[in-house]
Design a protein around this motif. Sequence first.
Motif, PDB file in Angstrom:
ATOM      1  N   ASP A 132     -17.244  -4.005 106.651  1.00 18.26           N
ATOM      2  CA  ASP A 132     -17.858  -2.854 106.005  1.00 18.26           C
ATOM      3  C   ASP A 132     -18.551  -3.257 104.712  1.00 18.26           C
ATOM      4  OD1 ASP A 132     -18.016   0.165 106.106  1.00 18.26           O
ATOM      5  OD2 ASP A 132     -17.158  -0.089 104.111  1.00 18.26           O
ATOM      6  N   VAL A 145     -21.551  -0.538 108.667  1.00 15.81           N
ATOM      7  CA  VAL A 145     -20.557   0.505 108.432  1.00 15.81           C
ATOM      8  C   VAL A 145     -19.434   0.308 109.448  1.00 15.81           C
ATOM      9  CG1 VAL A 145     -20.150   2.986 108.219  1.00 15.81           C
ATOM     10  CG2 VAL A 145     -22.436   2.050 107.752  1.00 15.81           C
ATOM     11  N   HIS A 146     -18.241   0.034 108.973  1.00 20.16           N
ATOM     12  CA  HIS A 146     -17.096  -0.122 109.868  1.00 20.16           C
ATOM     13  C   HIS A 146     -16.679   1.262 110.355  1.00 20.16           C
ATOM     14  CE1 HIS A 146     -12.613  -1.309 110.497  1.00 20.16           C
ATOM     15  NE2 HIS A 146     -13.312  -1.542 111.599  1.00 20.16           N
ATOM     16  N   ILE A 155     -18.682  -1.208 114.791  1.00 19.03           N
ATOM     17  CA  ILE A 155     -19.545  -1.075 113.610  1.00 19.03           C
ATOM     18  C   ILE A 155     -20.756  -0.214 113.963  1.00 19.03           C
ATOM     19  CG2 ILE A 155     -18.854  -3.235 112.494  1.00 19.03           C
ATOM     20  CD1 ILE A 155     -21.482  -4.469 113.632  1.00 19.03           C
TER      21      ILE A 155
END
Length: 228
Positions: A132, A145-146, A155
Amino acid sequence: MDFTHVTDRIGMLRFPVGQAYAVRLPAGGWALVDAGLPGYADEILAALDGDVRDIVLTHAHFDHTGSAAALAAATGARVLAGAADAPVVRGTAPGPEPVLQDWEIPVFEAVHANLPLPHTAPPCPVDVELVDGDTLDWGEEVRVVHVPGHTPGSIALHLPSSGVLFTGDTIANVRQLMPGVFNVDHERVLASFRRQAELDVETACFGHGDPIVGGAGAALREVALGLS
């Protein structure tokens, strides 16, 4: 496999199950978001003039990683994946089984009955493990973005300057906009949906279902309000 344009820089590669996306790079060549089912490397290369520089895997399921190893071998592209899913992509660890809700069981069985065999992808080296907040440069900043829940290492990719979001399978747009199905953790996938709905997004590209071009953020936020 069909290749269609989503925007002037983004193309969608649609397979019998699921889809991948190709982002045109300013210096030439393409970055791939996912790699489709096994056995499609030649068709992907033909669509992209054989010039693939990056392959980012949103998660480790075989309908997204299936042609990655062959594409990387043919082009020298680097392969990037979420850190928690990277061992599964490499073939050094098994992927976790989904925890199905009751209504998902017959759907899961029907989908897998129609999937091409084998239901696995060849092991693929992962050059970069993403976490992230990592960023990539594809002529504009790409933020990692995790979004765990569908798999532990899922992700999404957010391109803030152009308002594009690649959601992988955490969000789907099949018949309706909704959280993805067949998840390892239902509550975490709902949280991941809400997190993506908070981003500044105009165009959303999903692992399954048609992209939304224009107003995607508002559509995501409307769905997020009703999640429980």
